[in-house]
Design a protein around this motif. Structure first.
Motif, PDB file in Angstrom:
ATOM      1  N   SER A 106     -35.211  16.363  16.467  1.00  0.00           N
ATOM      2  CA  SER A 106     -34.304  16.781  17.525  1.00  0.00           C
ATOM      3  C   SER A 106     -34.315  15.905  18.771  1.00  0.00           C
ATOM      4  N   GLU A 147     -21.418  17.027  17.752  1.00  0.00           N
ATOM      5  CA  GLU A 147     -22.473  17.611  16.937  1.00  0.00           C
ATOM      6  C   GLU A 147     -21.904  18.641  15.964  1.00  0.00           C
ATOM      7  N   ASP A 148     -20.811  19.306  16.339  1.00  0.00           N
ATOM      8  CA  ASP A 148     -20.257  20.364  15.494  1.00  0.00           C
ATOM      9  C   ASP A 148     -18.923  20.007  14.840  1.00  0.00           C
ATOM     10  N   TRP A 178     -28.945   6.872  22.798  1.00  0.00           N
ATOM     11  CA  TRP A 178     -28.649   8.282  23.014  1.00  0.00           C
ATOM     12  C   TRP A 178     -29.036   8.690  24.426  1.00  0.00           C
ATOM     13  N   THR A 215     -28.953  14.820  24.809  1.00  0.00           N
ATOM     14  CA  THR A 215     -29.021  15.143  23.380  1.00  0.00           C
ATOM     15  C   THR A 215     -30.432  15.525  22.934  1.00  0.00           C
ATOM     16  N   GLU A 254     -32.178  18.161  22.819  1.00  0.00           N
ATOM     17  CA  GLU A 254     -32.326  19.392  22.048  1.00  0.00           C
ATOM     18  C   GLU A 254     -31.339  19.477  20.880  1.00  0.00           C
ATOM     19  N   SER A 255     -30.736  18.367  20.521  1.00  0.00           N
ATOM     20  CA  SER A 255     -29.726  18.329  19.466  1.00  0.00           C
ATOM     21  C   SER A 255     -30.346  18.283  18.079  1.00  0.00           C
ATOM     22  N   TRP A 271     -24.519  14.373  13.334  1.00  0.00           N
ATOM     23  CA  TRP A 271     -23.481  14.075  14.326  1.00  0.00           C
ATOM     24  C   TRP A 271     -22.277  13.463  13.620  1.00  0.00           C
TER      25      TRP A 271
END
Length: 104
Positions: free
Chosen positions: A16, A40-41, A64, A68, A70-71, A75
């Motif tokens: 993450s 991300e979604d 990056w 990001t 906590e992503s 992607w």
């Protein structure tokens, strides 16, 4: 739309954290890349800062942003070109693959 061939090159120790991780965009097309958007979604898109763009035939190093941190690993990427075309949307898993993205 231009085809997008990708090979990813990024070693992650965490699934993450992207804050200090760099990757490359290779523009193997005849047109400058004007913009790269990421999501991300696959629904909410944001622009990736590529400065004045990525010239045809050039490679750019990108990093990056700390936002990001906590992503997740997955992607979506899409590029817009100076000639008005766009790449296909491509999904990447940064935790499993190496990260060099090639636009051909």
């Amino acid at each position: 739309m231009r085809g997008l061939l990708c090979a990813l090159a990024l070693l992650l120790t965490s699934s993450s954290a992207f804050a200090e991780y760099a990757f490359q965009i290779e523009n193997n097309t005849d047109s400058k890349i004007d913009a790269i958007v990421v999501s991300e979604d696959g629904e909410n898109w944001g622009a990736f800062d590529i400065g004045a763009g990525i010239a045809a035939g050039a490679t750019a190093d990108l990093t990056w942003d700390s936002s990001t941190d906590e992503s997740g690993c997955t992607w979506y990427f899409m590029a817009s070109f100076a000639d008005g075309s766009e790449s296909d949307v491509v999904e990447f898993d940064f935790c499993e693959e190496e990260l060099v993205i090639q636009f051909d």
